[in-house]
Enzyme design. Structure first.
Site, PDB file in Angstrom:
ATOM      1  N   ASP A  34       0.866  -1.183   0.000  1.00  0.00           N
ATOM      2  CA  ASP A  34       0.000   0.000   0.000  1.00  0.00           C
ATOM      3  C   ASP A  34       0.903   1.233   0.000  1.00  0.00           C
ATOM      4  O   ASP A  34       2.131   1.113   0.126  1.00  0.00           O
ATOM      5  CB  ASP A  34      -0.924  -0.004   1.236  1.00  0.00           C
ATOM      6  CG  ASP A  34      -2.250   0.709   0.953  1.00  0.00           C
ATOM      7  OD1 ASP A  34      -2.220   1.807   0.376  1.00  0.00           O
ATOM      8  OD2 ASP A  34      -3.314   0.145   1.287  1.00  0.00           O
ATOM      9  N   PHE A  70      -6.770  -4.503  -4.716  1.00  0.00           N
ATOM     10  CA  PHE A  70      -7.741  -3.655  -4.024  1.00  0.00           C
ATOM     11  C   PHE A  70      -7.166  -2.270  -3.745  1.00  0.00           C
ATOM     12  O   PHE A  70      -7.782  -1.470  -3.026  1.00  0.00           O
ATOM     13  CB  PHE A  70      -8.193  -4.317  -2.711  1.00  0.00           C
ATOM     14  CG  PHE A  70      -9.306  -5.314  -2.908  1.00  0.00           C
ATOM     15  CD1 PHE A  70      -9.117  -6.458  -3.649  1.00  0.00           C
ATOM     16  CD2 PHE A  70     -10.567  -5.077  -2.367  1.00  0.00           C
ATOM     17  CE1 PHE A  70     -10.152  -7.365  -3.862  1.00  0.00           C
ATOM     18  CE2 PHE A  70     -11.616  -5.978  -2.571  1.00  0.00           C
ATOM     19  CZ  PHE A  70     -11.403  -7.129  -3.319  1.00  0.00           C
ATOM     20  N   GLY A  71      -5.998  -1.977  -4.290  1.00  0.00           N
ATOM     21  CA  GLY A  71      -5.339  -0.700  -4.009  1.00  0.00           C
ATOM     22  C   GLY A  71      -5.820   0.391  -4.946  1.00  0.00           C
ATOM     23  O   GLY A  71      -5.383   0.474  -6.092  1.00  0.00           O
ATOM     24  N   TYR A 135     -15.048   7.502 -10.540  1.00  0.00           N
ATOM     25  CA  TYR A 135     -14.670   6.288  -9.805  1.00  0.00           C
ATOM     26  C   TYR A 135     -15.214   5.040 -10.520  1.00  0.00           C
ATOM     27  O   TYR A 135     -14.478   4.082 -10.800  1.00  0.00           O
ATOM     28  CB  TYR A 135     -15.210   6.388  -8.372  1.00  0.00           C
ATOM     29  CG  TYR A 135     -15.180   5.094  -7.603  1.00  0.00           C
ATOM     30  CD1 TYR A 135     -13.977   4.553  -7.164  1.00  0.00           C
ATOM     31  CD2 TYR A 135     -16.357   4.401  -7.313  1.00  0.00           C
ATOM     32  CE1 TYR A 135     -13.954   3.359  -6.455  1.00  0.00           C
ATOM     33  CE2 TYR A 135     -16.342   3.215  -6.601  1.00  0.00           C
ATOM     34  CZ  TYR A 135     -15.136   2.692  -6.180  1.00  0.00           C
ATOM     35  OH  TYR A 135     -15.112   1.506  -5.480  1.00  0.00           O
ATOM     36  N   LYS A 139     -13.447   1.685 -12.635  1.00  0.00           N
ATOM     37  CA  LYS A 139     -13.731   0.261 -12.424  1.00  0.00           C
ATOM     38  C   LYS A 139     -14.120  -0.402 -13.751  1.00  0.00           C
ATOM     39  O   LYS A 139     -13.728  -1.538 -14.024  1.00  0.00           O
ATOM     40  CB  LYS A 139     -14.835   0.096 -11.377  1.00  0.00           C
ATOM     41  CG  LYS A 139     -14.450   0.608 -10.000  1.00  0.00           C
ATOM     42  CD  LYS A 139     -13.220  -0.100  -9.471  1.00  0.00           C
ATOM     43  CE  LYS A 139     -12.832   0.332  -8.067  1.00  0.00           C
ATOM     44  NZ  LYS A 139     -11.619  -0.342  -7.581  1.00  0.00           N
TER      45      LYS A 139
HETATM   46  C1  15L Z   1     -18.060   1.287  -3.458  1.00  0.00           C
HETATM   47  O1  15L Z   1     -17.528   0.927  -4.511  1.00  0.00           O
HETATM   48  C2  15L Z   1     -17.325   2.066  -2.441  1.00  0.00           C
HETATM   49  O2  15L Z   1     -15.963   1.706  -2.370  1.00  0.00           O
HETATM   50  C3  15L Z   1     -17.961   2.006  -1.072  1.00  0.00           C
HETATM   51  O3  15L Z   1     -17.417   3.058  -0.291  1.00  0.00           O
HETATM   52  C4  15L Z   1     -19.486   2.101  -1.137  1.00  0.00           C
HETATM   53  O4  15L Z   1     -19.880   3.355  -1.607  1.00  0.00           O
HETATM   54  C5  15L Z   1     -20.013   1.033  -2.050  1.00  0.00           C
HETATM   55  O5  15L Z   1     -19.423   1.091  -3.310  1.00  0.00           O
HETATM   56  C6  15L Z   1     -21.542   1.128  -2.228  1.00  0.00           C
HETATM   57  O6  15L Z   1     -21.996   1.371  -3.345  1.00  0.00           O
HETATM   58  O7  15L Z   1     -22.247   0.950  -1.233  1.00  0.00           O
END
Ligand code: 15L
Length: 268
Positions: A34, A70-71, A135, A139
């Site tokens: 990390d 997971f980083g 974000y 992904k």
């Molecule tokens: C995620 O991907 C986040 O990392 C987490 O903090 C939550 O927001 C989760 O999704 C979610 O959608 O509940």
């Protein structure tokens, strides 16, 4: 298993949880990494590294059989931060895996890669990506990147579209999206050990009756969730969702409405 497994994000919430849980279920050769060393015990192997740097990413993944990746920044952030940490970081990770002949990568994807699907839509592993944020886009990128590296370089991968991985569900949305720590650990274990994986998309969700996701692919690979949100009597909306009608329409919840300037009717 005594093959070497690298866990990125090992100081973070889920990477840290997995780093410890995997040791408990028989992984004897784990290396955590990390940006900073946090909550790491004396007997655990750990190395600080920045995945934005390809050279150090190559260095830490030498002799590694599989990477549990997971980083990353775990929530919405600026375009610049997501680009650097999640997109370039993940790209470097896969490049390092290719250079070092790593066999498998388990990628922490997220429900935010599909967050702009409506809650009434039931999804499976073939459903179209619909990122709800920078974000979520990072992904979706990771999912595509892992598919390319599986097809082109035979690096096997499992992308887990994680819902909400918490000790227990905390609001009404979580009744659909919740996954327990134990169930997530089981999915990662399957990703590392299953013989016939090439590139997989599965949902990181426990056996919840209210789930929006058909996770039969994960069940085919042997996933037997031990937990379910059904046993929790939650009727609560999160504070944010109360105020936010849009969040209630879409699977990604409050990630969808943040900075929203679009037309809700067009998002079908
Ligand atoms: C995620 O991907 C986040 O990392 C987490 O903090 C939550 O927001 C989760 O999704 C979610 O959608 O509940």
């Amino acid at each position: 298993m005594n093959k070497k497994i690298l866990v990125t994000g090992a100081s973070g919430h889920l990477g840290g949880m997995l780093f410890k849980a995997m040791a408990k279920i028989g992984y004897t050769n784990l290396l955590g990494t990390d940006l900073k060393k946090k909550n790491i015990e004396k007997n655990e192997k750990f190395i600080t590294a920045n995945l934005r740097n390809l050279k150090s990413t190559v260095k830490i993944s030498k002799g590694v059989y599989a990477i549990v990746h997971f980083g990353a920044i775990p929530v919405e952030d600026t375009q610049k931060n997501i680009l650097q940490n999640n997109i370039i970081g993940t790209y470097n990770l896969f490049e390092a895996a290719r250079i070092n002949k790593v066999k498998r990568v388990i990628f922490a994807s997220s429900n935010h890669a599909i967050g702009f699907h409506r809650r009434i839509t039931r999804l499976n592993e073939f459903s179209m990506q619909r990122p709800d944020s920078h974000y979520g886009l990072s992904k979706a990128f990771g999912e595509d990147l892992s598919r390319l590296y599986a097809d082109k370089f035979n690096i096997k991968s499992m992308c887990i579209r994680i819902g909400s991985c918490l000790k227990k569900p905390e609001d009404r949305r979580h009744l659909s999206t919740w996954i327990s720590y134990e169930d997530l650990t089981q999915l990662v274990d399957i990703g590392i050990k299953h013989r016939s994986i090439h590139h997989e998309i599965v949902y990181g969700v426990s056996r919840n009756k209210k789930s929006w996701w058909n996770n039969s692919r994960a069940y085919k690979l042997g996933y037997k969730p031990k937990d379910s949100s059904d046993r929790f009597k939650i009727n609560l909306l999160s504070k944010n969702e109360y105020k936010d009608k849009m969040a209630l329409l879409f699977q990604g919840g409050i990630f969808t409405s943040k900075n929203f300037k679009g037309n809700i009717k067009k998002i079908k």
